[in-house]
Scaffold this active site. Structure first.
Site, short mmCIF file in Angstrom:
data_model
loop_
_atom_site.label_atom_id
_atom_site.label_comp_id
_atom_site.label_asym_id
_atom_site.label_seq_id
_atom_site.Cartn_x
_atom_site.Cartn_y
_atom_site.Cartn_z
N ASP A 292 63.16 14.87 33.34
CA ASP A 292 63.37 16.27 33.73
C ASP A 292 64.33 16.35 34.92
O ASP A 292 64.58 15.35 35.61
CB ASP A 292 62.01 16.87 34.09
CG ASP A 292 61.96 18.38 33.94
OD1 ASP A 292 63.02 19.01 33.77
OD2 ASP A 292 60.84 18.94 34.00
N ASP B 207 62.43 26.40 28.26
CA ASP B 207 61.06 26.60 28.72
C ASP B 207 60.44 27.81 28.04
O ASP B 207 59.23 28.03 28.15
CB ASP B 207 61.02 26.79 30.24
CG ASP B 207 60.97 25.45 30.96
OD1 ASP B 207 60.71 24.43 30.29
OD2 ASP B 207 61.19 25.42 32.18
C1 DGJ Z 1 60.41 21.99 33.54
C2 DGJ Z 1 60.25 21.61 32.09
O1 DGJ Z 1 61.17 22.30 31.31
C3 DGJ Z 1 58.80 21.87 31.66
O2 DGJ Z 1 58.66 21.58 30.30
C4 DGJ Z 1 57.89 21.04 32.50
O3 DGJ Z 1 58.09 19.69 32.24
C5 DGJ Z 1 58.11 21.36 33.96
N1 DGJ Z 1 59.49 21.24 34.34
C6 DGJ Z 1 57.28 20.46 34.82
O4 DGJ Z 1 57.54 20.62 36.15
#
Ligand code: DGJ
Length: 735
Positions: A481, A548
């Site tokens: 991430d 997201d």
């Molecule tokens: C952003 C990601 O897109 C989410 O799926 C998740 O992993 C969060 N970060 C966790 O902080």
């Protein structure tokens, strides 16, 4: 009559013309008094053309009147233009010498044509078998600067794609202040621009507009390609729709700050550039640098049969020549991720509980997301301290992994390796590891700073921590991430003008290292959803978390925009719980499954809270995934209905539909989602695409149709009730 030229790269010495012959397109450049001009990119020509498109008679300079050189410099369709000597259009290259002067003039000196393609060291790039690729390198030289600009072109058998890159060397110290990877001149002026625009949680929504006079640009200066503008432009004829019209696609194999610009000039020509963003960019080249500066690779596509064909060209190109992963052609494990189930509030028992129910439902992997390390009970600490939180996981990652494996699931894990929290042991020990301008407090974003991974010791420190976790447990998948843009560009070792690009090179190096050490690892990239979903990252990971926003209805637009150039096999898509956490909408579980099927497929919910009926539906979805994923992953993708701005006067206003068609046309899956239910509305009659016209296709209920019937008269969808109702139709060609 001569035979039309086949796939290959040709140079006609008399005409001083280069021709790149693709499957259905030609790309032509020619020399005029040593200047390299762009003659043509478009529908395939049989033979090497003349060079009237360069308008040699329009410029008195070419006939030897130096006083008019300025007219020439500002009008000639340079293949690769340079600032400072009279070309006032958006230029491809800007070079500043030690005394601060900007100016140059590039003249042809040599070229080479060969089979195959060279690697771009340290950068993601396309590749392929030597037999399937032809390449051309053209050296241009500025004698006053001692500057050599090598333009590299590659074409790929069976595809209308040109990959371009640029390498720059100098025999003295110079500063490169703008280096575009591709510059393209088009003579036509009635074209429109399609881009992918967005924001966090609504990435890559198609946007279409007229190209007016002056400069239109897209870009990112965030140090990541970003959620906002996407590094992609399609320049299309006004009449272009799914199946007709001319379409030029431009993309770049890069994940950092980029710039795409189009100038419609005083003479109504278009100059289209794509490359690293020149905002703040200043790269020092010097004679002792044998490798030179390598600009990232740009990808250009051409289609004379609309956007659908451009899409399938990009998909095929990425699947054949860009995505390296051994998982590319494999059905990915169905995973369940605990992020939306628990956020930071979990422990070993909770994860095991999820794993047990997931196993019964047929799910194959549990991914432990953010929150397992340091004291990470919220997003305001611990990034950089990749040691397990024993309060949550008393048996460590390894202990948890063993238990998950005993339940019968594989395990995956989340990291955010590029970050450091101010509240972390790492920051307390090494505050200088954070990117910052000396004397100025760096901006916080999600309570975190970005690590200066341009420094080797910083890269090593974080890599080793990540690798140690992977070395000591049976982890099969990593979600990498990255949750904030880069600001306050300052480093103790890296020049500010080089920082953004060196940062990207560092990310690429770290991911390469990870894949080399753990060759069986399935890597999924993520950047607060899809903030760095680009061709560069797909070179390292076969899939990217798309957004997201997991709401199925929002995902229709997001995934359609993403699939405009990226193959379904790369789109991270999960079924999540309702009401959806981002938009609060409730959508039928069935529809949520259909939408996630256009991607890697998985779950993002607390499955332990579902009732028996819902669990039964999940079992059915798992079966559905196993039945159709080969077709979705490997097949050809067709847009059928859309509510987006992609097509003028789009006749379908209330639904999205798409098809995944087997390459041999033996079967096809039609997904139809009614976004909004309406009163007294009839079922939609929709025209299918990509089928074999004279073949008979059968649905599971026994109904049969001819391919030409479905593609011309259309297919009458079932009457659906309610917002977000969906249906799936599997057509199988009869023997
Ligand atoms: C952003 C990601 O897109 C989410 O799926 C998740 O992993 C969060 N970060 C966790 O902080």
């Amino acid at each position: 009559m001569n035979k039309p030229l086949d796939f290959g790269i040709y140079y006609d010495e008399i005409k001083e013309t280069f021709m790149l012959q693709m499957e259905g397109a030609s790309y032509v450049m020619a020399l005029c008094d040593g200047y390299l001009g762009h003659v043509y990119f478009g529908k395939k020509l049989g033979y090497i053309p003349g060079k009237d498109a360069l308008r040699p008679k329009d410029y008195t300079y070419l006939s030897g009147k130096p006083a008019d050189k300025c007219v020439f410099m500002d009008g000639f369709p340079f293949e690769y233009s340079i600032s400072g000597t009279g070309d006032f259009r958006v230029n491809a290259l800007k070079v500043r010498n030690d005394d601060g002067f900007v100016g140059g003039e590039l003249k042809y000196i040599s070229h080479r044509i060969y089979d195959g393609k060279k690697d771009l060291k340290g950068l993601p790039h396309s590749f392929g078998k030597e037999d399937d690729i032809k390449s051309l390198e053209i050296d241009l030289f500025d004698k006053d600067l001692g500057l050599t600009v090598m333009l590299c072109y590659s074409i790929f058998r069976g595809l209308d794609v040109v990959a371009k890159s640029v390498n720059i060397k100098a025999d003295r110290e110079l500063y490169l202040e703008k280096v575009m990877s591709s510059s393209l001149s088009l003579q036509w002026n009635n074209h429109e621009l399609i881009t992918l625009h967005g924001s966090w949680a609504r990435e890559r929504i198609p946007d279409r507009r007229v190209i007016g006079h002056g400069i239109t640009s897209i870009g990112s200066s965030r140090g990541i390609s970003g959620h906002q503008d996407h590094p992609f432009m399609a320049v299309v004829s006004q009449d272009a729709d799914e199946d007709t019209g001319e379409v030029y696609g431009v993309s770049i194999v890069y994940s950092g700050s980029y710039l795409g610009e189009i100038e419609r000039t005083q003479h109504n020509e278009l100059r289209i550039n794509m490359g690293i963003n020149d905002d703040g960019f200043s790269w020092k080249v010097s004679p002792d640098d044998d490798e030179g500066f390598a600009a990232p690779e740009a990808i250009l596509t051409y289609s004379d049969s609309g956007l659908g064909s451009m899409t399938r060209t990009f998909h095929d190109f990425m699947r054949k020549h860009l995505i390296r992963s051994k998982y590319l052609h494999k059905k990915r494990p169905i995973l369940i991720n605990n992020w939306e189930a628990t956020y930071f509030n979990f422990d070993e028992e909770k994860l095991l509980e999820i794993a047990r129910v997931a196993k019964k439902a047929g799910i194959e992997m549990l991914v432990m997301d953010d929150g397992w390390f340091g004291r990470r009970d919220s997003d305001n600490c611990s990034l950089g301290d990749w040691t397990v939180d024993r309060k949550k996981l008393p048996n460590g990652v390894d202990g948890l992994c063993k238990k998950i494996n005993e339940i019968g699931l594989e395990m995956g894990i989340w990291f955010e390796p590029e970050m450091i929290s101010p509240d972390s042991d790492l920051f307390r020990a090494h505050p200088d590891y954070a990117i910052q301008i000396p004397g100025r407090d760096p901006s916080w974003c999600r309570s975190q700073y970005v690590l200066d991974i341009t420094r080797k010791e910083v890269r090593d420190c974080v890599y080793e921590q990540v690798a140690e976790i992977l070395r000591s447990s049976n982890i099969k998948y990593v979600k990498w991430d990255m949750n904030r843009p880069i600001t306050d560009v300052g480093s103790t070792v890296t020049r500010a003008g080089e920082f953004h690009h060196r940062y990207m090179l560092a990310v690429y190096e770290m991911q390469e290292r990870l894949l080399n050490e753990f060759p069986d690892l399935l890597l999924e990239n993520c950047t607060s959803g899809g903030g760095r979903f680009d061709p560069g990252m797909l070179y390292y990971s076969p899939q990217f978390w798309c957004s997201d926003d997991t709401d199925a209805i929002e995902r229709l637009g997001i995934q359609e925009g993403t699939a405009l150039i990226y193959p379904p096999s790369s789109i991270g898509a999960h079924v999540s719980i309702c009401p959806n956490h981002i938009v609060g909408r409730t959508t039928d579980l069935k529809t949520r499954g259909y939408v996630a099927l256009l991607g890697t497929f998985g779950y993002e919910m607390d499955i332990t809270k579902l009732n028996d009926e819902e669990l039964q539906q999940i079992n059915e979805q798992v079966e559905m995934y196993h039945k159709y994923n080969d077709l979705v992953r490997e097949g050809d993708y067709y847009r059928i209905c859309s509510c987006s701005a992609l097509i003028h006067g789009n006749e379908y206003k209330k639904s999205y539909a798409w098809m995944n068609v087997a390459v041999d046309k033996s079967e096809a899956l039609l997904t139809y989602i009614q976004v909004r239910g309406g009163a007294n509305e009839r079922s939609e009659m929709i025209r299918l695409k990509g089928l074999q016209p004279d073949a008979e296709y059968e649905l599971p209920d026994g109904r049969t149709f001819y391919g030409d019937e479905l593609m011309n008269i259309g297919f009458l969808t079932d009457k659906l009730y309610g917002d977000g109702a969906g249906a799936l139709y599997h057509f199988v060609r009869r023997k």
